[in-house]
Write an enzyme that holds these catalytic residues in place. Structure first.
Site, PDB file in Angstrom:
ATOM      1  N   SER A 185      81.522  46.514  30.512  1.00  0.00           N
ATOM      2  CA  SER A 185      80.219  46.391  29.869  1.00  0.00           C
ATOM      3  C   SER A 185      79.696  47.688  29.283  1.00  0.00           C
ATOM      4  O   SER A 185      79.023  47.680  28.255  1.00  0.00           O
ATOM      5  CB  SER A 185      79.199  45.839  30.872  1.00  0.00           C
ATOM      6  OG  SER A 185      79.126  46.662  32.028  1.00  0.00           O
ATOM      7  N   HIS A 213      81.212  40.019  28.820  1.00  0.00           N
ATOM      8  CA  HIS A 213      81.152  40.603  27.482  1.00  0.00           C
ATOM      9  C   HIS A 213      82.281  40.141  26.561  1.00  0.00           C
ATOM     10  O   HIS A 213      82.248  40.461  25.371  1.00  0.00           O
ATOM     11  CB  HIS A 213      81.165  42.127  27.573  1.00  0.00           C
ATOM     12  CG  HIS A 213      79.882  42.707  28.059  1.00  0.00           C
ATOM     13  ND1 HIS A 213      78.929  43.246  27.221  1.00  0.00           N
ATOM     14  CD2 HIS A 213      79.371  42.825  29.311  1.00  0.00           C
ATOM     15  CE1 HIS A 213      77.904  43.680  27.928  1.00  0.00           C
ATOM     16  NE2 HIS A 213      78.152  43.427  29.205  1.00  0.00           N
ATOM     17  N   LYS A 244      75.157  37.060  26.416  1.00  0.00           N
ATOM     18  CA  LYS A 244      75.835  37.872  25.406  1.00  0.00           C
ATOM     19  C   LYS A 244      76.224  36.980  24.225  1.00  0.00           C
ATOM     20  O   LYS A 244      75.402  36.671  23.391  1.00  0.00           O
ATOM     21  CB  LYS A 244      77.051  38.583  26.012  1.00  0.00           C
ATOM     22  CG  LYS A 244      76.718  39.867  26.752  1.00  0.00           C
ATOM     23  CD  LYS A 244      76.072  39.649  28.081  1.00  0.00           C
ATOM     24  CE  LYS A 244      75.805  40.924  28.828  1.00  0.00           C
ATOM     25  NZ  LYS A 244      75.103  40.681  30.111  1.00  0.00           N
TER      26      LYS A 244
END
Length: 403
Positions: A185, A213, A244
């Site tokens: 991340s 992510h 995300k």
């Protein structure tokens, strides 16, 4: 017995680090208005986002907003209960089925945040187990290891040689689990999943990957780092967040049916928390459909990241090697990092200042990230702002920044 005047104040510890002065405080900047997918208003100023995790540019997508609005109209703003009692919606179960099928797993459990999804893993970490975790795993995974009863050993970031040593030394009677992020991340680099998968097969370990992510962003089908690295079947349990690439909020754990069933009845972060609101659930379902059908969004996000990275390389700035939309500029000193952040902000670019404890001491960095919604002109504007910030803050880079 100590008198009350001599007793230490339990709140004495509650003070910010010395480096965080008001003039360069880089956190909790209140957004007043959203002008576009990548532009906001802060303190009356138009600011370009260069730290968003909305990699596919879906949080403002009309389809997600329409789905969320319809769910809000039909079901209200919340579910008034936990999943295990009265808070499960049909849309939760639909999302679980589609996510599991998408990631090639038997089952999934949807929870209210990605953080909770990782905390749910703690119920898998029994007293007879050994966890081998990358040193760069997210704070939520660290908390999960603390909540569980398993013994924890950390291996150097992406160091499969050290991981092999730890696996080799493990008691044969111990259950083994390897815990990593797919795309890390902070710096945007990827785990060495091929190496991890080979070791897991050799030593009989289970592989747990946090795909917060990378699911939606990487891989030909958007299934994340595991697909991108050709080891999709090597992942035993995967966690996902919807904050995300999915453009909303929420999270999920996917894996074998018996594991997910165990989590449904033992994972406290899921059992004792209100369920994911209807609007967020509907938005996540809409986002999953976009992820499956619009690969051009992934390609655009990666292309924007490459443009940003190649431009920064011209300046000669130290960066963590990766090929993702996230770029970590290595600064080192926390005070210098805050000054760089302030210079960027003054030029109308909002980046992320990553200071301890989110990074090790002496390893402060500026995290930049771009999305499918950033135009080439906007990426170039970020580059110009970085060049100006470096020139003002770090004279040693003056020549490189003006090259």
């Amino acid at each position: 017995m100590l008198s009350t005047t001599a007793r230490i104040d339990a709140f004495a510890k509650c003070r910010p680090p010395d480096v965080l002065h008001d003039v360069i405080y880089p956190y909790y900047q209140p957004i007043q208005e959203r002008l576009s997918d990548v532009e906001v208003v802060i303190d009356g100023r138009r600011v370009l986002m260069a730290g968003s995790n909305d990699y596919l540019g879906l949080s403002n997508d009309p389809r997600l907003k329409a789905a969320a609005g319809e769910a809000l109209r039909r079901f209200g703003a919340g579910n008034s209960g936990s999943r295990v009692l009265n808070g499960t919606l049909e849309s939760h179960q639909r999302l679980e089925g589609e996510l599991a099928d998408f990631l090639g797993h038997e089952a999934a459990m949807v929870v209210s945040t990605g953080y909770q999804a990782n905390l749910a893993l703690s119920s898998l970490f029994g007293s007879g187990d050994l966890l081998l975790a990358d040193r760069h795993i997210h704070a939520s995974l660290i908390e999960a290891t603390r909540l569980g009863q398993a013994r924890l050993q950390r291996y150097r970031h992406n160091d499969t040689a050290q991981l092999a040593e730890l696996l080799r030394a493990a008691d044969p009677a111990t259950g083994l689990m390897i815990v990593t992020e797919g795309m890390f991340s902070v710096a945007g680099d990827l785990c060495d999943l091929p190496g991890i998968a080979d070791l897991a097969t050799r030593f009989g370990a289970r592989v747990i990957v946090d795909g917060a992510h990378d699911v939606g962003l990487l891989g030909a089908g958007g299934r994340g780092a595991a697909e991108h690295l050709g080891r999709l079947s090597a992942v035993d349990v995967q966690t996902v967040t919807f904050s995300k690439c999915f453009g909303t909020t929420g999270g999920a754990v996917t894996g074998p049916a018996h594991v997910i069933d165990h989590l449904r009845h033992h994972a406290r972060s899921a059992m004792f928390s209100a369920s994911l609101p209807p609007a967020c659930t509907a938005a996540a379902l809409a986002a999953l459909d976009v992820i499956r059908t619009e690969p051009e969004r992934r390609r655009r996000a990666i292309a924007a990241g490459r443009r940003l990275r190649s431009g920064l390389a011209v300046f000669g700035l130290p960066m963590v090697a990766a090929d993702t939309p996230t770029v970590a500029l290595e600064v080192g000193d926390a005070a210098l990092c805050c000054r760089l952040w302030k210079e960027l902000f003054d030029q109308g670019v909002l980046a992320n200042a990553m200071l301890p404890p989110s990074v090790p001491g002496g390893k402060a960095l500026i995290r930049l990230s771009v999305t499918a919604a950033h135009t080439d002109v906007q990426v170039d504007r970020i580059l110009e702002a970085v060049a100006g910030a470096v020139r003002r803050v770090s004279p040693a880079h003056h020549g490189a920044a003006t090259a």
